[in-house]
Design a protein around this motif. Structure first.
Motif, PDB file in Angstrom:
ATOM      1  N   VAL A 251      20.789  28.191  95.113  1.00 60.34           N
ATOM      2  CA  VAL A 251      20.006  28.922  93.561  1.00 60.34           C
ATOM      3  C   VAL A 251      18.396  28.430  93.204  1.00 60.34           C
ATOM      4  O   VAL A 251      17.735  29.328  93.270  1.00 60.34           O
ATOM      5  N   ALA A 252      19.052  27.171  92.819  1.00 59.95           N
ATOM      6  CA  ALA A 252      17.925  26.297  92.043  1.00 59.95           C
ATOM      7  C   ALA A 252      16.995  25.708  93.213  1.00 59.95           C
ATOM      8  O   ALA A 252      15.812  26.095  92.961  1.00 59.95           O
ATOM      9  N   PHE A 253      17.596  25.631  94.886  1.00 60.55           N
ATOM     10  CA  PHE A 253      16.058  25.600  95.569  1.00 60.55           C
ATOM     11  C   PHE A 253      14.851  26.699  95.778  1.00 60.55           C
ATOM     12  O   PHE A 253      14.291  26.332  95.103  1.00 60.55           O
ATOM     13  N   ALA A 254      15.853  27.958  95.274  1.00 59.74           N
ATOM     14  CA  ALA A 254      15.502  29.066  95.937  1.00 59.74           C
ATOM     15  C   ALA A 254      14.147  29.905  94.736  1.00 59.74           C
ATOM     16  O   ALA A 254      13.244  29.875  94.571  1.00 59.74           O
ATOM     17  N   VAL A 255      14.573  28.905  93.236  1.00 54.78           N
ATOM     18  CA  VAL A 255      13.611  29.515  92.207  1.00 54.78           C
ATOM     19  C   VAL A 255      12.751  28.529  92.077  1.00 54.78           C
ATOM     20  O   VAL A 255      12.025  28.795  91.782  1.00 54.78           O
ATOM     21  N   MET A 256      12.684  27.291  92.523  1.00 53.95           N
ATOM     22  CA  MET A 256      11.977  26.328  92.578  1.00 53.95           C
ATOM     23  C   MET A 256      11.436  26.012  93.402  1.00 53.95           C
ATOM     24  O   MET A 256      10.084  25.400  93.694  1.00 53.95           O
ATOM     25  N   GLY A 257      11.587  26.855  94.252  1.00 53.20           N
ATOM     26  CA  GLY A 257      10.574  27.240  95.442  1.00 53.20           C
ATOM     27  C   GLY A 257       8.963  27.663  95.736  1.00 53.20           C
ATOM     28  O   GLY A 257       8.082  27.893  96.326  1.00 53.20           O
ATOM     29  N   GLU A 258       9.444  29.200  94.320  1.00 50.65           N
ATOM     30  CA  GLU A 258       9.006  30.040  94.331  1.00 50.65           C
ATOM     31  C   GLU A 258       7.459  29.282  94.017  1.00 50.65           C
ATOM     32  O   GLU A 258       7.165  28.923  93.253  1.00 50.65           O
ATOM     33  N   GLU A 259       6.040  30.098  94.670  1.00 52.12           N
ATOM     34  CA  GLU A 259       4.734  30.080  93.744  1.00 52.12           C
ATOM     35  C   GLU A 259       4.904  30.449  92.301  1.00 52.12           C
ATOM     36  O   GLU A 259       5.327  31.522  92.041  1.00 52.12           O
ATOM     37  N   LYS A 260       4.323  29.479  91.260  1.00 48.15           N
ATOM     38  CA  LYS A 260       4.149  29.566  90.517  1.00 48.15           C
ATOM     39  C   LYS A 260       2.157  31.128  90.056  1.00 48.15           C
ATOM     40  O   LYS A 260       1.632  30.225  90.175  1.00 48.15           O
ATOM     41  N   LYS A 261       3.000  31.990  89.206  1.00 48.58           N
ATOM     42  CA  LYS A 261       1.550  32.882  89.100  1.00 48.58           C
ATOM     43  C   LYS A 261       0.144  31.563  88.223  1.00 48.58           C
ATOM     44  O   LYS A 261      -0.406  31.947  88.685  1.00 48.58           O
ATOM     45  N   ASP A 262       0.368  30.893  87.715  1.00 47.70           N
ATOM     46  CA  ASP A 262      -0.691  29.926  87.634  1.00 47.70           C
ATOM     47  C   ASP A 262      -1.174  29.516  87.909  1.00 47.70           C
ATOM     48  O   ASP A 262      -1.983  28.948  88.031  1.00 47.70           O
ATOM     49  N   GLU A 263      -0.369  29.040  89.275  1.00 40.77           N
ATOM     50  CA  GLU A 263      -1.388  28.302  90.091  1.00 40.77           C
ATOM     51  C   GLU A 263      -1.428  28.801  91.361  1.00 40.77           C
ATOM     52  O   GLU A 263      -2.463  28.284  92.666  1.00 40.77           O
ATOM     53  N   LEU A 264      -1.530  30.609  91.216  1.00 36.80           N
ATOM     54  CA  LEU A 264      -2.404  30.112  92.604  1.00 36.80           C
ATOM     55  C   LEU A 264      -4.081  31.048  92.127  1.00 36.80           C
ATOM     56  O   LEU A 264      -4.065  30.049  93.864  1.00 36.80           O
TER      57      LEU A 264
END
Length: 308
Positions: A251-264
């Motif tokens: 679960v932590a890996f899935a959350v941390m692997g998401e692209e952050k909106k401010d990084e797009l």
């Protein structure tokens, strides 16, 4: 009347009629020269003594002028003295090769010593989050202990609230911020070091402090595997998942692997990376202007090649 009794009476009269000035003179603290080997650090001292540039400047000052401001210490039951204020000065003196240091020795109980130790160090600049966290926690406990001893009939809740308010007022912090800093003491050392190193921001770190030790270690592994630092929203989601019993490494890996909106839509180049391509005298604005000009030249070159 026996002679011995007369002597006791006269001695008592001397004490009664001694002047205020003489009593103050007896109580006045004296600076002593104490061997550096007899000085020991405060138990659980929360402030780090680092061999950085600031310490090097302190060493140079000690070598030239000596230690101008006395340390404050208290006697240890096992011998020697426990430093209350002056850990950095002691370390600088060791590096400078001094054998003795000027010290004011005070008889202090544990709580009074903690309060003086914390307050004397919080006056410094550039205090790390971990230092502030443990200092606030130690001071809060000392204030609560003092309050409990001075009024055994007082309500514990009221005493606790007063103590938090006092810690905040002394440090120019809100009570909420004091609580948030103290939350950091629940982080495992590896994560707390990352907060000090600014690899994890303060607000996400507070949220992560609600994870238990096993969950924090799973999070740390997921963070390293994804090479991402947590945003506040990610840390809040992980906290909620943990509270609901749904937390795991996956679960932590899935959350941390998401692209952050401010990084797009943002490209970040570290200052250290850019500096090696520019003269040391260049300001950030000059660096930016030069980069834009070079990109414009590159764009025109690409356009010309496409037109062929």
């Amino acid at each position: 009347m026996p002679k011995n009794s007369l002597n006791v009476s006269l001695k008592g009269a001397d004490d009664i009629f001694s002047t205020e000035e003489s009593r103050q003179e007896q109580q006045r603290e004296q600076v002593q020269q104490i061997s550096i080997e007899e000085l020991f650090p405060f138990k659980n001292h929360p402030f780090k003594v680092l061999d950085d540039e600031s310490m090097q400047r302190t060493v140079e000052s000690v070598e030239q002028y000596g230690v101008l401001s006395p340390l404050i210490a208290r006697p240890r039951p096992e011998g020697g003295y426990e430093i209350i204020s002056g850990h950095r000065r002691q370390h600088a003196a060791q590096l400078a090769g001094l054998d003795t240091l000027p010290v004011i020795v005070r008889q202090m109980d544990d709580d009074a010593a903690v309060l003086l130790m914390v307050d004397s160090n919080l006056q410094r600049e550039n205090i790390l989050p971990s230092e502030r966290a443990f200092a606030y926690k130690m001071k809060l406990e000392a204030l609560k202990n003092q309050g409990a001893r001075s009024d055994l009939t007082s309500r514990q809740v009221g005493e606790k609230l007063w103590s938090v308010s006092q810690v905040g007022a002394d440090a120019n912090e809100s009570e909420r911020q004091v609580h948030r800093f103290i939350r950091l003491t629940n982080l495992i050392p590896e994560l707390l070091d990352m907060v000090d190193e600014k690899k994890i921001a303060f607000n996400p770190a507070v949220e992560l402090s609600y994870l238990d030790e096993s969950q924090q270690r799973d999070f740390l592994e997921a963070m390293n595997d994804t090479q991402n630092a947590p945003s506040l929203s990610q840390a809040q989601r992980l906290k909620k998942l943990a509270q609901e019993g749904h937390f795991s490494y996956d679960v932590a890996f899935a959350v941390m692997g998401e692209e952050k909106k401010d990084e797009l839509d943002k490209v970040v180049i570290k200052n250290d990376t850019l500096r090696k391509y520019f003269p040391r005298s260049y300001t950030p604005k000059q660096m930016e202007d030069t980069i834009i000009k070079l990109l414009e030249q590159w764009q025109r070159k690409q356009q010309r090649q496409n037109e062929r």
